[in-house]
Design a protein around this motif. Sequence first.
Motif, short mmCIF file in Angstrom:
data_model
loop_
_atom_site.label_atom_id
_atom_site.label_comp_id
_atom_site.label_asym_id
_atom_site.label_seq_id
_atom_site.Cartn_x
_atom_site.Cartn_y
_atom_site.Cartn_z
N ASN A 3 0.82 -1.21 0.00
CA ASN A 3 0.00 0.00 0.00
C ASN A 3 0.86 1.26 0.00
N GLU A 4 1.86 1.20 0.83
CA GLU A 4 2.75 2.39 0.91
C GLU A 4 3.36 2.71 -0.45
N ILE A 5 3.74 1.64 -1.16
CA ILE A 5 4.35 1.85 -2.48
C ILE A 5 3.33 2.49 -3.43
N THR A 6 2.11 1.99 -3.40
CA THR A 6 1.08 2.57 -4.26
C THR A 6 0.84 4.03 -3.90
N ASN A 7 0.78 4.31 -2.58
CA ASN A 7 0.56 5.70 -2.15
C ASN A 7 1.68 6.62 -2.63
N ALA A 8 2.91 6.09 -2.49
CA ALA A 8 4.06 6.89 -2.92
C ALA A 8 3.96 7.21 -4.40
N ARG A 9 3.58 6.21 -5.19
CA ARG A 9 3.45 6.41 -6.63
C ARG A 9 2.41 7.50 -6.92
N ASN A 10 1.27 7.41 -6.20
CA ASN A 10 0.21 8.39 -6.43
C ASN A 10 0.65 9.81 -6.04
N SER A 11 1.26 9.89 -4.85
CA SER A 11 1.66 11.23 -4.43
C SER A 11 2.73 11.80 -5.37
N PHE A 12 3.62 10.92 -5.84
CA PHE A 12 4.63 11.41 -6.79
C PHE A 12 3.96 11.97 -8.03
N MET A 13 2.98 11.19 -8.57
CA MET A 13 2.33 11.62 -9.80
C MET A 13 1.67 12.99 -9.65
N SER A 14 1.01 13.20 -8.50
CA SER A 14 0.32 14.49 -8.38
C SER A 14 1.34 15.61 -8.14
N GLU A 15 2.39 15.31 -7.39
CA GLU A 15 3.41 16.37 -7.18
C GLU A 15 4.08 16.75 -8.48
N LEU A 16 4.35 15.72 -9.29
CA LEU A 16 5.00 15.99 -10.57
C LEU A 16 4.13 16.88 -11.44
N GLN A 17 2.86 16.63 -11.40
CA GLN A 17 1.93 17.42 -12.18
C GLN A 17 1.99 18.89 -11.76
#
Length: 336
Positions: A3-17
């Motif tokens: 779960n943590e990995i999935t969350n990290a991926r999501n937060s990265f994607m929105s920050e990158l945006q």
Amino acid sequence: MENEITNARNSFMSELQGAKDAESLESIRVKYLGRKGMMAGFMGKLALADKEKKPALGKELNKLKLYIQEEINRKKDEFLADRDLESEKTDITMPGFFRESGRLHPLTGVLNEINDIFISLGFQIAEGPEIEKEFYNFEALNIPLEHPSRDAFDTFYIKGNTLLRSHTSTVQIRIMEKKKPPIQVIMPGRVYRPDAVDASHSFMFHQVEGLMVDKGIRFTDLKGILNLFTKRMFGEKTMTRFRPSFFPFTEPSAEVDISCIICNGKGCRVCSHSGWLEILGAGMVNPRVFEMVGYSPRKFTGFAFGMGVERITMLKYGIDDIRLFFENDIRFLKQF
Ligand code: DAH
């Protein structure tokens, strides 16, 4: 941990945006990929994970790391492409600017050297007018109207008793009129003489006058100062010679020679095979001059000297024609 990995991926994607420029992109990179960043944290945790889960988790983490790297690089390229390249264009074929730096005229350079030497010996610098009253050029210096030595200091007359000074000795009088001893001063400036121009004569040239007056100034003070000056100006090995001479404004008077700087006194063409070169006139201030400016000759004594700047410059650099100084020929001037 999945779960943590999935969350990290999501937060990265929105920050990158949300990243608007290279700077914010860099802070995202540090946050996720930096040495103390999120991915490094996951790697630490991986070590502690169940043995059978490790391979899958490891694979997942590597995938995320790669993904983050690629996304950041892609974004970076986007920013680069958006820059206004046209405005940053540099024409490297354009010729460079070359600014020629100016330099001092050799006479100015030597005059500065002379000034520096005397300043270091406690002298002050003073100047006087080039357009002068006859009185300062002659009478005040004990050169009466009918005196034959007037010829030596003949000059250009402007009108009545106004003239171009023919020596800087005039400034001695102007200073002593204004000030009481002690006096220790040099007086540089231009002087004029109605000489026909040739390799060693010019109707205008430069002199430096010196004057020191106080109680108890002696001829040995003059010798000491001039010996020091010639050594500093022409080198430690330079010797001086004082020859008896005559000037109306000094008594006794001397002409001062230096050992020839070309042949070291052996004798050569420059020193007419005498081993000596004349560089200045000097002497003890004539009591008559003191009387002219209202000093008591019983109370004060002093010495004076006068040297030609062109002559000293010619000797120092081996220049054989005085006209070169005034022709403004850049090929000559560039050599100093
Ligand atoms: N005024 C002299 C000249 O132009 C040079 C000179 C000689 C100046 C002796 C002096 C001096 O002050 O004492 O030839």
